[in-house]
Design a protein around this motif. Sequence first.
Motif, mmCIF file in Angstrom:
data_model
loop_
_atom_site.group_PDB
_atom_site.id
_atom_site.type_symbol
_atom_site.label_atom_id
_atom_site.label_comp_id
_atom_site.label_asym_id
_atom_site.label_seq_id
_atom_site.Cartn_x
_atom_site.Cartn_y
_atom_site.Cartn_z
ATOM 1 N N LYS A 128 0.845 -1.124 0.120
ATOM 2 C CA LYS A 128 0.087 -0.055 0.050
ATOM 3 C C LYS A 128 0.942 1.188 -0.086
ATOM 4 O O LYS A 128 0.612 2.161 -0.785
ATOM 5 C CB LYS A 128 -0.713 -0.002 1.072
ATOM 6 N N ASP A 129 1.958 1.154 0.857
ATOM 7 C CA ASP A 129 2.730 2.517 0.869
ATOM 8 C C ASP A 129 3.411 2.921 -0.456
ATOM 9 O O ASP A 129 3.715 4.118 -0.674
ATOM 10 C CB ASP A 129 3.773 2.361 1.784
ATOM 11 N N ALA A 130 3.522 2.010 -1.449
ATOM 12 C CA ALA A 130 4.039 2.351 -2.636
ATOM 13 C C ALA A 130 3.032 2.765 -3.644
ATOM 14 O O ALA A 130 3.159 3.250 -4.777
ATOM 15 C CB ALA A 130 4.788 0.987 -3.305
ATOM 16 N N LEU A 131 1.763 2.619 -3.285
ATOM 17 C CA LEU A 131 0.662 2.900 -4.329
ATOM 18 C C LEU A 131 -0.413 4.162 -3.769
ATOM 19 O O LEU A 131 -0.721 4.842 -4.740
ATOM 20 C CB LEU A 131 -0.406 1.713 -4.349
ATOM 21 N N ILE A 132 -0.564 4.390 -2.519
ATOM 22 C CA ILE A 132 -1.252 5.330 -2.114
ATOM 23 C C ILE A 132 -0.706 6.716 -2.579
ATOM 24 O O ILE A 132 0.704 6.804 -2.219
ATOM 25 C CB ILE A 132 -1.332 5.181 -0.545
ATOM 26 N N GLY A 133 -1.342 7.493 -3.068
ATOM 27 C CA GLY A 133 -0.851 8.776 -3.330
ATOM 28 C C GLY A 133 -0.372 8.746 -5.075
ATOM 29 O O GLY A 133 -0.199 9.838 -5.478
ATOM 30 N N HIS A 134 -0.574 7.654 -5.605
ATOM 31 C CA HIS A 134 -0.552 7.661 -6.919
ATOM 32 C C HIS A 134 -1.511 7.454 -7.877
ATOM 33 O O HIS A 134 -1.653 6.765 -8.758
ATOM 34 C CB HIS A 134 0.976 6.469 -7.277
ATOM 35 N N GLU A 135 -2.641 7.721 -7.181
ATOM 36 C CA GLU A 135 -3.990 7.585 -7.946
ATOM 37 C C GLU A 135 -4.109 8.122 -9.357
ATOM 38 O O GLU A 135 -4.943 7.646 -10.260
ATOM 39 C CB GLU A 135 -5.221 7.740 -7.065
ATOM 40 N N SER A 136 -3.469 9.061 -9.581
ATOM 41 C CA SER A 136 -3.199 9.770 -10.795
ATOM 42 C C SER A 136 -2.592 8.940 -12.174
ATOM 43 O O SER A 136 -2.669 9.418 -13.298
ATOM 44 C CB SER A 136 -3.077 11.192 -11.084
ATOM 45 N N TYR A 137 -1.636 8.034 -11.794
ATOM 46 C CA TYR A 137 -0.747 7.380 -12.255
ATOM 47 C C TYR A 137 -0.794 5.895 -12.457
ATOM 48 O O TYR A 137 -0.362 5.446 -13.473
ATOM 49 C CB TYR A 137 0.559 7.608 -11.793
ATOM 50 N N VAL A 138 -1.540 5.099 -11.325
ATOM 51 C CA VAL A 138 -1.806 3.753 -11.171
ATOM 52 C C VAL A 138 -3.214 3.343 -11.481
ATOM 53 O O VAL A 138 -3.996 3.815 -10.598
ATOM 54 C CB VAL A 138 -0.904 3.527 -10.115
ATOM 55 N N ILE A 139 -3.405 2.241 -12.032
ATOM 56 C CA ILE A 139 -4.556 1.555 -12.156
ATOM 57 C C ILE A 139 -4.265 0.046 -11.632
ATOM 58 O O ILE A 139 -3.122 -0.602 -11.906
ATOM 59 C CB ILE A 139 -4.905 1.252 -13.647
ATOM 60 N N ILE A 140 -4.991 -0.371 -10.582
ATOM 61 C CA ILE A 140 -4.623 -1.572 -10.160
ATOM 62 C C ILE A 140 -5.614 -2.643 -10.787
ATOM 63 O O ILE A 140 -6.882 -2.446 -10.486
ATOM 64 C CB ILE A 140 -4.885 -1.528 -8.285
ATOM 65 N N ASN A 141 -5.085 -3.718 -11.404
ATOM 66 C CA ASN A 141 -5.867 -4.888 -12.007
ATOM 67 C C ASN A 141 -5.498 -6.058 -11.154
ATOM 68 O O ASN A 141 -4.805 -6.614 -10.785
ATOM 69 C CB ASN A 141 -4.935 -5.110 -13.153
ATOM 70 N N ILE A 142 -6.717 -5.740 -10.143
ATOM 71 C CA ILE A 142 -6.579 -6.789 -8.854
ATOM 72 C C ILE A 142 -6.114 -8.271 -8.990
ATOM 73 O O ILE A 142 -5.066 -8.659 -8.510
ATOM 74 C CB ILE A 142 -7.898 -6.969 -8.429
#
Length: 452
Positions: free
Chosen positions: A137-151
Amino acid sequence: MMKRLVLAGVTALAVGASIMTFTRPADAAVGLHVSGRDVVEANGQTFVMRGINHPHVWFPGQTSSFADIKAAGANTVRVVLGSGKRWGPSDDVATVVALCKQNRLICVLEVHDTTGYGEESAAASLDEAVDYWNGHKDALIGHESYVIINIGNEPIGNTDPGQWTAATSAAVRKMRSNGFQHLLMIDGPNWGQDWTNTMRDNARTVWNADSRRNLVFSIHMYSVYNSAVTIRSYFDAFRAMNLPLVVGEFGWRFNPNEVDDQAILAEAQARGLGWLAWSWSGNSDPILDMTVNFDPDQLTTFGQRIVNGANGLKATAREATIYSGVNPTPTTPSTSPSVSPSVSPSVSPTAGTRGCTATYSIVNQWPGGFQGEVRVTAGSSAINGWTVTWTFANGQRISQAWSATVNSDGSNVTARNASYNGSLAPGASTTFGFIAAWNGTNSAPTALCAAN
């Protein structure tokens, strides 16, 4: 990617049209999000994925591929990661995100270990995939404008594909309860090809399981999709439901009765749908590679079609505005009303006057107010600006708007493109939205579009 191409009949795709979507107003959005059937950026600009899958978990040293994929014209890269159940673990998520941002690519991150769950004994469950995301999570939160998570990639095989609905709904709820606000990508069952139409028929259930209503469904198109008719039918089903769809993987027609990649590209371009071709290099079936040994100067036949084809990357991809410096500050709704429509929202006929068409729709409605959206689509020629006009019949009044300059003179409304969404390629689309008041009746007017 499917480790085998499933040959199966596809049943007729007949679904009831339902244009209404319970999309949260724009102020609830964080980064990349869904508006109607579109993926849009935080500034409201439509973003159409045009990209390539990169098998990073098996070739972690091929980091130069991010730059090579960008140079090929892509605006998105789908990165294969491993949770440790079968591959990996990929503990370099922060590095991967940095590589995407460094190369001005939107990053779709996927856990590949879920491939074929229920049929493939070694596969991870979607619940286990969520645990992986939560661990990073720490590497992903805050990057919502750049990252899409394909579960999870192709999360259910052909054994009991019906389990997909409950498992996917639970995974989405768990992601949200863990604090993820990202746009989530949802793969279908049947090794991604959804030939049983399980995802198609239950997409609304999964959509409603998401408290943020921020999902894009992903179909993988291999041998099941060997004709333009089948491809169009699947696309039409999601358009009728007004739900967002992307082709998360596809190959090419290298033998008779194999996937019709040219129809996928043409239909996706005409409809403004995103696609991510499989794969850059290193695939176990080399016919699906776009390069030889990760060398961008050695494009395969498939690579030439994807990179340089008429509907390929260089012809159709547009970089995300988060990288281009275009960062408008649209006026967005200031409240998040509780949606409890008392009438069925409606859509106006599509109409055009010169060079473009406009479709007006009501996407949310509550007592005394509603959220509207207008889709502008270029005709057979490119346009460099547009103006949309309509007349309200029931005294509706617009109070706020975004992604267009909107002016009202009594019941007459005129909307002109923003600086960043006036230029549209042939057949390309963009949207703008607004908040308005209504009382008694809220009929949808006919919107007329003229290219400047």
